[in-house]
Structures are given as structure tokens and as C-alpha cells.
Design an enzyme around this catalytic site. Structure first.
Site, PDB file in Angstrom:
ATOM      1  N   GLU A 101      27.752  30.713  29.688  1.00 20.14           N
ATOM      2  CA  GLU A 101      27.486  29.408  30.316  1.00 20.14           C
ATOM      3  C   GLU A 101      28.340  28.303  29.696  1.00 20.14           C
ATOM      4  OE1 GLU A 101      25.870  29.642  32.958  1.00 20.14           O
ATOM      5  OE2 GLU A 101      25.129  31.656  32.529  1.00 20.14           O
ATOM      6  N   ASN A 157      24.915  24.176  34.800  1.00 18.08           N
ATOM      7  CA  ASN A 157      24.991  22.754  35.176  1.00 18.08           C
ATOM      8  C   ASN A 157      25.682  21.938  34.084  1.00 18.08           C
ATOM      9  OD1 ASN A 157      23.014  23.439  37.296  1.00 18.08           O
ATOM     10  ND2 ASN A 157      21.611  23.565  35.560  1.00 18.08           N
ATOM     11  N   GLU A 198      33.338  33.086  37.617  1.00 14.00           N
ATOM     12  CA  GLU A 198      32.503  34.113  36.994  1.00 14.00           C
ATOM     13  C   GLU A 198      33.303  35.158  36.224  1.00 14.00           C
ATOM     14  OE1 GLU A 198      29.684  33.444  36.577  1.00 14.00           O
ATOM     15  OE2 GLU A 198      29.089  32.089  38.181  1.00 14.00           O
TER      16      GLU A 198
HETATM   17 ZN   LIG Z   1      28.393  32.497  35.422  1.00 15.87          ZN
END
Ligand SMILES: [Zn+2]
Length: 1028
Positions: free
Chosen positions: A468, A436, A490
């Protein structure tokens, strides 16, 4: 998002699985409307009707998408619906009364079709197919590019609209939202009540009308909307639950170019799962229960917390206000702007409006009693939050985050955009972590480490933080347009995780880890059930399934291959800086990346776009065959496709930057030469005659190499004479490749053994752990076939191969990460195979640990071995369980749990599974880990398999169909099966699930894997008998 190492760190969503929601809907509501009768209420078509969902005409015309009809009936029915023909009203008496689809199911015309009907159906299908083809080739439009082209208004296809919960027509019939409206900003007010487990909210959405339309369609799930206003008038919100969509219908058109505001007030329950806005708790050091609420929205759960346009391309700004009791604190994406005392005794925290546009899945807020550890890094205040008593475990995360933030700010040449960055350890969290914007959430295991923790434990934390943090650029700043390109998020974050740590913290030696995940990605991608990196995604289950090793690890592998095709790191870096700057704040698809890199990187030797498209648009990877004759080299490529029947051949071709070294120069990077293989085969000449070639230097390419019989024996001979003739990555790569080729049936198992002769002289981590893993896999399969004699001979072979190296391992603290990795792999193997010396050492260490009352520390890399031995013994299991229940440090706790799940005691196995299912003593989020551990043994796996069959429905309530957790569970329980009987059982169970999971890719993968195991065993059992 980080799905975590091993099997278990998974994100979890959906309080109700989608199929359950759909079924209950079917019982109450008709799924199809008679168009002829309802034409007066039928909304007019607008440009949105014909965009997206290009796969087939069915999707365009079927209100409900995936409902159960026979294929041949379905086509006719679709055509009939299109025509709005009166024969839709005929009855369908023969439809089974027990079907959940019966009550209001559409009358069917084609069950006994007349020849005229058939002609009409066929004609119409042809028309539909042609029209669909036309739209298939229309470019998809997004907000981020040149804008939407107005599709052809004369399109004759009229969708069949479903029925809303209130009985009115729902004005939209597709999974993807219409493109006519763009949300600009959200104003969210949330009032969570942690005592009652409910919250109320007010959402104000400002939006811009891009194309004139009669409706607003957006998302909402499990929200009870109590009031909605538009331009100061009350409006009715329609809801279509199966797609979690909401809508407002207008009698007058909203004109393109207008701005408008929709305001909604609503109430909802906190989610019981780990997605949406969910309630959670932890037990503090005084054994008090502390309640908290947190969010997990990726991919489809923002809609469970507030009504929104919940697709990644609908970026907007957010202003968030949350009320709380005075004893709590709140966090959100942005820094807190102000706090106001409310008349009801609560406090309302208001956060700054987001300074950048962001996708809904990145919104986050937390209400808890956490405490921070803070540090300033250039313009940003970095804080690591945890429950108060674990605040001492936040120091390492704070230090490594600061270093990584500076690294990324510099590497991407774009500064992190916010004034603050919070990293929060949440006691109850299924994913490894979630990126986030400005508020990254973690499991405790992936963020907290004690000062005395081993480097191996720090490696886990640093890797997840690096991943992250990379998302703040790849994913948050530049976002994929739709989930089909999830790899842009990703794959990049996974690649950057290894790349950044090699620079920032070389002592963590993440290279071995990255190498082994590339091997596992190859293994998965070799199966026929695999998919292209960038692939169609048309259902919510398919969205979930994208969170797999193809998006993460294969994505990262092909980026490594691209980077390794250039001399030095700087060119690749220049290319991605260009890409990030060009698309900052926008959404992209895979072509945008390749086009951007092509501008910067392409040379007359290499067209980046052409090369990389061959890796992202086709599933699988190539097998490169090399033939060496004097100084002449012939290379050929074919699809490395593992199929159990050997019948599927594909014509796929890749642009492969083939790298190679030879016997006269094989170690230094300067030895590496490149030849780009674009055709089926090609030939080139070396400057001198060589004895052998090793292709795919350091395994930076995503392909497997077959050297032919002579080539393999030359390499085996060279290694046998001198282990150091190749780098350790190249040795590991040879071991991986030869086992893969044996599975493909291209090399005999005797050739495998011939190569392994050298291994007992190898002392490096990656080749030894790869050989161990491969041999252990065969041993487990033999055990599960109950070939006890062969299994025990295999065990002796493994033990004798690694005896010398194992004997050299100590049980004291070890500083070096790669030595820790090697030691833990060797000792775990030895103890698991009941090596007496190993189990004695482990048992005595556990006894000392118990006697010390927790003050003695077992070296971090040995803990798993020690706890597993303790868990397998009936004498120490209870003691371990007692320590487990009282332990607070999550990473140790998980190792203890694996130890407990290693028991062979039936009662205890059942006990652990039922604790896990209930979430008492063992958190439900740990079930995938428990099951994968149990499946390491024959008896444990039988219990796990029974458990899964009996509790399937409860499992998919906790872990959505297709999710990483479910993928992991299926894989654990099937991947070492190799008999027809096992295959039959697995097949029977999963096919019986129907819409409750039978269509998952991981089920196909499981069935294929068992068949391949079976084929390998059939072929190689005689060799094993003779040779062992
Ligand atoms: Zn990820």
C-alpha cells in the site's frame, strides 16, 4: 488495493449489483428512442461522441450496451437506429411477453427483413465498420498528454441516447465520460447520521471547459439530489441509472476555455455493502455495539458518496468537511485544518485542501472512535489507528511503516507528498487493504499483530503495508489512465512489496512467498481464458475482473524479469525514478512506462519497449524448449497454452531474456548467463561441453522450460546425486515446470516421478512446499473422483516421500520464517492426511490450550494445523466454536474459522455457511475463505456447491459479479473436479445464470480447468494404477 493472500481478503462494492439495477430499469423505461420522432430534443453531437469505446460500432450506437438481443437481429437493428428509419415503428408482435425487455422495447425491423432492408442493413454495416475502423485507429486523448485532438465533426454516426429517470433524453450513451470538461476541484461537505444510517452532502465542483459543449456528464449512484445550481440558477440533474451517470443539459453552449461551478445538495443511505460510504460496527470489550462509517471507493464507488467525475484520469483537488458527534473522531486524506462547533451540537471537522491532484477512487473518510499510535518519520507524522482496545497491537505496523517510508522516500528519490500518513484497521473490511492517499485502510488481520506474534504473521502485515505504501507513488502519484492498465498500479505495488522488504526486513524472507505467487500466476496465465496484462475494459464487470493475478502477480513477475536482465538493481531503479518524475501527478498508460524505461535502459542488445510490449500486449507466456548437443544449444519458443482440445495454436512470440547455468557453475549469480531469444528458434555455442543446463536461473523469468527427455533425466540424475547442485529456487522451478508440462501432455508422469525421486532429500522450503502442493492437488482430484483406492495409495506416497522431514519437525516455538513455512506446510499435510502422530500432537496441544483458558500460546505457524484438527473432531468442534466467537484477534480468528469449516459434519457445514451469509457470528466478508476451506474435502465441497447454487443471487449482492471474491469462490468449488458429470453440472449452472454471471472470465477458467483435469486423469490413471 491489496486483494489479500489466499482467497478471501477482497474488496466489496455495489449495494445493488449492476445487472439488477439494469433489469429494474428495463421494466420501467424504454431503452431506445425513435430518433425520427424525437429529433427535436436530440442533443447535438460534439467531439466527445466519437472518442473511446473503439471495439465495435455496436457500442457507439447502443444506448444500453449489453442488452439481450440475438446477434443477427442486433446488427440490423443498430443500422436501423443509425438511420432513424421510420420502419422502427413497426410492431414486433412475436417478441415474448414474458421478457423483461418487452414493455418499451424497440420495435424491430429485421425480424422478417425484405431483401431491400437486407441490402440497406448490409450496406450500412459496411459503412459503420469502415467508420469504426477509422476511429479505432484515432489515438485516445487524455488530459495528461498532448491534449485531445478534435475529432472529425462530420462523423455521420449519431448515438442513440437512453432515457433519464425523469423521462427526458439522457445526453450521453457511453460508459466512459466525455472529455469536454475537466473537473479542477471539489468542495465536499458531509453530514453523516450514524443513528439513522443516512447522510446528507453538498458538493461544489469547479471545472474547466476544454471543448465547447451543451452538457456536463458525470457520475452519481443512489444519491437523491435535492438541489443543483449552476451560475446561480437552478438546474435539473438528469440521471441514467444503469451507467450510474448524471448530467445537466444546457440550451446554450458552454464555451471552451470557460471556468464554471456546479453545486449539488443531496441525501443518501449508507451502503449496506463494503463499498461507497458504508456503515459498520464492532463489539467492544464490554460487549457494547460501536458504530462507525468508512469508505471504500476503488474502483467505481466514489460516485456512491458524492457526485463526481469518477474515472482515474479526472484528477482534481479536494477540500473535505465532515460533521460528527463529539464522541467520534474523523479522518480523511489530509491533516485536519480546524474544528468548528455547530449550532445543532455537532462538530464540523475541516481538512486541508489536498496539496496534489488526485483521482476520485483515492478519496477516503472515516467517522469512528479509533485511537492512534503516532511517530514522526522525516517530514511526515505516521499514525496507526485501531479500535481502542487493540491499540497495543499497532506497534509493529508503526515500526515497519516508518522503515518502509524512509526506504521508499530514498529509493524513488521523491518524498512522500503529505505531512501525515494514517494507517487504519477497520473491523469490517473486505479488501486486504486500500491505498487511499494519506489514509490507508486495512483489515485488522493485515495491520494488527501482537508483540508475541510469529514472524510469519508479521510477514503478512509487513507485505500489505509495503504494497500500500508503494501505491503512494505507483498509483497515487502516477495513475493509470483507465482500468485496462490496472497492472501499472498493482503489478508495481506487488513487485515493490517484495523488493522493499528484502531490503528493509530481510528476516521476513519474503523470497519464498514471491516465488510461489509467480508459479500460481503462470498456472493461471497458461489457460486459454487468460488475458493480456494490458487489455480492453468496456463494462463495469470487466473493471472488477481486472483485479486478478494477471494484473498483480504477472505484472510483478515481468518487472522482476526486466530488473533481472540488468546487472545490479540500480539501472532499473534509475528507469523508474525517471518515469515517476516525468509523469508525477499525471496519468499514464503502459506505453508511457516502456518509453520512459527505454530512454534510460535500452542498450544495443536490448530495446526495453520492444521486449516488454511482447509481455504486456499478448496473453500467456512462452514455453522454451532447449536442446543440448555437446556445446551447441538450440532454443525454441512457443505459446504455453493449456487447452483441453489441443487445437488452438497461436503465433505469439516473446522477447525472452533466457538465463542459464550449467553443471560446472550453477549456484552463484556470476554463473548466470543470458541469451535473448526473439525468434521462433535460435542457436548459440557454449565455451565448453557441459552435461546439463538449467534455464531460467532462480525462476526470475516468466516462462516454462522443457529440457527434452535426456535433459530432464540429466537434471534428475544430478539432483539425485547431490541436492545442493542447484539453488532452492531452481529446484522449485524444476518441480513446478515438470508438473505444468505433464498437464500440457509434453512429459509423461513417469518423468515427473523420476524427478521427484530426489525430493525426499530436499529440506528447503520452496521445493518441498511446491512438490507438496502439486501432489496434494492430484490427491484431492482422486478423492473427488471417489477413486478411494488410488487416493489412499497417493496419500501413502506423499507421506513416505516426506516422512523423514516431517518427523524432524518440532511443536515448539520456531524463530526462522522459512522454517516456520516449511513446518506448517508439512504438519498441515500430515494432519490432513490423518497421520496419527500428527493428529495426536495437535489434539493434545489444543487440549492444553483450552485448559489454560487462552493463556497458553500455540506457536503462530502451528495454529492452523491445531485448529484444523480440533475443527475436524466432533468432540472439540463446539469448544473451538466457542473460542472463535469470543476471540478478538482477527488473524487467530480466521485460523479458527478455517478449522471450523474443515468439519465433515453436514449440520455444522450448513450452519457455518448460513451464519456467514447472514453475517451473524461469522462475518460475510469471510465466506470466500469458508468456501475455499470446505472445498478441500469431498463432502465439504458438495455442501459448498449446493450452497452457491441456492444462494447465488445473495452472493452477488454481497460480492459484485467479476470481483476477486467471486473469482475465488468459483475457483475453490471447481478447481479439483475432473469428471464429465462434474463438468456438466458446473456448465449447466453457470450457463443458466445468463447476465447474472455466465460471461465471467472465471467461469471460462473453471470449465477449462475441469476439462484439463479430466484429460490429465484419462491419460495418467493407468500410470497411477501401475506405479502407486
Ligand atoms: Zn494494490
Amino acid at each position: 488495493m491489496d486483494c489479500g493472500a489466499e482467497t478471501a481478503e477482497l474488496h466489496k462494492r455495489a449495494s445493488l449489483p449492476r445487472n439488477m439495477i439494469e433489469n429494474s430499469m428495463f421494466e420501467e423505461e424504454p431503452d431506445v428512442v425513435d430518433l425520427a420522432k424525437d429529433s427535436t430534443t436530440f442533443p447535438a453531437l460534439d467531439p466527445d461522441e466519437v472518442t473511446y469505446e473503439p471495439r465495435s460500432s455496436r457500442l457507439l450506437v447502443r444506448g444500453l450496451g449489453e442488452n439481450d438481443m440475438d446477434d443477427d437481429e442486433e446488427d440490423c437493428e443498430s443500422s436501423a437506429r443509425l438511420l432513424g428509419m421510420s420502419f422502427m415503428n413497426r410492431s414486433s408482435a412475436h417478441r415474448s411477453n414474458s421478457s423483461p425487455y418487452t414493455r418499451q422495447a424497440p420495435p424491430r425491423s429485421c425480424s422478417r427483413p425484405s431483401s431491400r432492408t437486407i441490402v440497406v442493413c448490409v450496406l450500412f454495416l459496411v459503412i459503420v465498420a469502415s467508420v469504426t475502423m477509422v476511429f479505432y485507429f484515432l489515438p485516445g486523448c487524455t488530459f495528461t498528454k498532448a491534449g485531445c485532438h478534435k475529432p472529425n465533426k462530420t462523423n455521420p454516426i449519431e448515438p442513440v441516447y437512453p432515457i433519464s429517470t425523469n423521462g427526458e433524453l439522457f445526453p450521453w450513451a457511453q460508459l466512459r465520460l466525455p472529455q469536454s470538461i475537466k473537473p479542477l476541484s471539489y468542495d465536499l461537505t458531509l453530514n453523516p447520521d450514524l443513528d439513522k444510517m443516512t447522510f446528507t452532502g453538498r458538493t461544489v465542483i469547479s471545472m474547466s471547459i476544454l471543448h465547447s459543449t451543451n452538457r456536463i456528464v458525470f457520475h452519481g449512484a443512489n444519491l437523491n439530489i435535492t438541489k443543483a445550481t449552476f451560475k446561480a440558477s437552478d438546474v435539473t440533474i438528469l440521471e441514467y441509472k444503469p451507467r450510474q451517470q448524471l448530467a445537466v443539459n444546457f440550451s446554450e453552449e458552454l464555451k471552451a476555455g470557460q471556468y464554471c461551478v456546479l453545486t449539488m445538495e443531496y441525501s443518501a443511505n449508507f451502503s449496506n455493502a463494503y463499498d461507497g460510504f458504508y456503515k459498520s460496527f464492532y463489539i467492544d470489550k464490554d460487549r457494547n455495539k460501536r458504530v462507525l462509517a468508512a469508505t471504500q471507493f476503488e474502483p467505481l464507488s466514489a460516485r456512491k458518496a458524492f457526485p463526481c467525475f469518477d474515472e482515474p484520469a479526472f484528477k482534481a483537488t479536494f477540500l473535505i468537511k465532515i460533521s460528527r458527534k463529539k464522541t467520534y473522531m474523523t479522518l480523511s486524506n489530509m491533516p485536519k485544518a480546524k474544528s468548528t462547533n455547530l449550532s445543532n451540537g455537532l462538530v464540523q471537522d475541516e481538512f486541508e485542501k489536498t496539496s496534489v491532484n488526485m483521482s476520485t477512487y483515492l478519496v477516503a473518510f472515516i467517522v469512528a472512535d479509533f485511537t492512534p499510535n503516532t511517530k514522526n518519520v522525516s517530514e511526515t507524522q505516521v499514525s496507526v489507528y485501531s479500535v481502542p482496545e487493540k491499540n497495543g497491537h499497532t506497534e509493529y505496523a508503526l515500526t515497519i511503516t516508518s522503515k518502509l517510508l524512509e526506504f521508499y522516500n530514498n529509493f524513488f528519490d521523491i518524498n512522500y507528498p503529505l505531512k501525515k500518513l494514517d494507517l487504519v484497521a477497520i473491523p469490517d473490511f473486505l479488501a486486504g487493504a486500500m491505498e487511499n492517499l494519506g489514509l490507508i485502510t486495512f483489515r485488522e488481520t493485515t495491520l494488527l499483530v501482537g508483540k508475541e506474534s510469529s514472524l510469519l504473521e508479521k510477514q503478512v502485515v509487513a507485505s500489505v503495508i509495503a504494497h500500500e505504501l508503494a501505491h503512494q507513488w505507483f498509483g497515487n502519484l502516477v495513475t493509470m489512465t483507465w482500468w485496462n492498465d490496472l497492472w501499472l498500479n498493482e503489478g508495481f505495488a506487488t513487485y515493490m512489496e517484495y523488493m522493499s522488504l528484502q531490503e528493509v526486513s530481510p528476516d521476513l524472507e519474503t523470497g519464498n512467498l514471491f516465488l510461489s505467487v509467480r508459479f500460481r500466476a503462470l498456472d493461471k496465465d497458461a489457460l486459454n481464458s487468460s488475458h493480456a496484462v494490458s487489455t480492453d475494459v468496456n463494462t463495469t464487470e470487466q473493471v472488477e475482473e481486472m483485479f486478478d493475478s494477471v494484473s498483480y502477480e504477472k505484472g510483478a513477475s515481468i518487472l522482476l524479469m526486466l530488473n533481472a536482465s540488468f546487472p545490479g538493481d540500480q539501472q532499473f531503479r534509475k528507469g523508474i525514478i525517471e518515469y515517476l518524475k516525468q509523469f508525477s501527478g499525471l496519468n499514464t498508460d503502459t506505453d508511457d512506462l516502456w518509453n520512459s524505461l527505454t530512454q534510460v535502459l535500452s542498450t544495443h542488445h536490448m530495446n526495453v519497449s520492444q521486449m516488454m510490449t511482447s509481455w504486456t500486449s499478448q496473453k500467456g507466456f512462452p514455453l522454451v524448449t532447449v536442446n543440448l548437443m555437446g556445446n551447441q544449444v538450440t532454443l525454441a519458443q512457443e505459446h504455453f497454452l493449456l487447452t483441453s482440445d489441443n487445437t488452438t495454436h497461436t503465433s505469439s512470440l516473446w522477447h525472452i531474456p533466457v538465463t542459464y547455468v550449467n553443471d560446472s557453475c550453477s549456484l552463484a549469480p556470476e554463473c548466470r548467463q543470458v541469451f535473448t531469444l526473439k525468434n521462433k528458434s535460435d542457436t548459440f555455442k557454449l565455451s565448453e561441453n557441459v552435461t546439463w543446463l538449467k534455464l531460467n536461473y532462480k525462476n526470475t523469468g516468466f516462462y516454462i522450460v522443457d529440457y527434452g527427455k535426456d535433459g530432464w533425466s540429466a537434471l534428475a540424475q544430478a539432483l539425485f546425486s547431490n541436492v545442493g547442485v542447484l539453488t532452492h529456487e531452481d529446484r522449485a522451478s524444476l518441480i513446478h515446470n515438470i508438473f505444468a508440462l505433464s498437464r500440457l501432455g509434453r512429459v509423461s508422469f513417469l518423468q515427473v516421478i523420476n524427478l521427484l525421486k530426489y525430493v525426499s532429500a530436499d529440506t528447503e522450503t520452496s521445493p518441498v512446499t511446491e512438490a507438496l502442493l502439486q501432489l496434494n492437488n492430484i490427491y484431492r482430484q482422486l478423492e473427488k473422483r471417489q477413486e478411494s483406492n488410488l487416493a489412499s495409495r497417493m496419500k501413502n506416497f506423499i507421506m513416505s516421500t516426506f516422512r523423514n522431514l516431517t518427523a524432524k519437525q518440532t511443536w515448539e516455538e520456531e524463530e526462522n520464517v522459512s522454517k516456520q513455512e516449511l513446518r506448517s506446510a508439512l504438519l498441515e499435510m500430515a494432519c490432513n492426511l490423518n497421520d496419527e502422530n500428527c493428529t495426536q500432537q495437535a489434539t493434545s496441544l489444543f487440549k492444553k490450550y483450552m485448559e489454560s483458558n487462552g493463556t497458553l500460546r500455540i506457536p503462530g505457524d502451528l495454529q492452523q494445523t491445531v485448529f484444523t484438527v480440533a475443527g475436524r473432531s466432533d468432540e472439540t468442534w463446539d469448544a473451538l466454536f466457542n473460542i472463535y466467537v469470543h476471540a478478538t484477534y482477527d488473524s487467530e480468528k480466521r485460523k479458527m474459522l478455517k478449522g471450523l469449516a474443515s468439519t465433515q459434519n453436514p449440520q455444522r457445514l450448513v450452519q457455518i455457511l448460513s451464519f456467514g451469509l447472514r453475517g451473524s457470528l461469522i462475518q460475510t466478508q469471510e465466506l470466500p475463505l469458508v468456501i475455499s476451506t470446505m472445498c478441500q474435502s469431498f463432502a465439504g465441497c458438495l455442501f459448498a456447491w449446493d450452497f452457491i447454487q441456492e444462494n447465488w443471487d445473495r452472493l452477488i449482492e454481497k460480492f459484485p459479479i467479476g470481483s476477486f471474491a467471486i473469482q475465488a469462490i468459483i475457483k475453490s468449488v471447481t478447481s479439483q473436479s475432473s469428471t464429465q458429470a462434474q463438468l456438466n453440472k458446473v456448465q449447466a449452472f453457470f450457463s443458466g445464470l445468463k447476465e447474472r454471471g455466465s460471461q465471467m472470465r472465471s467461469v471460462q477458467e473453471a470449465l477449462e480447468t475441469i476439462k484439463l483435469n479430466q484429460r490429465w486423469m484419462d491419460r495418467n490413471l493407468p500410470t497411477l494404477q501401475k506405479w502407486l
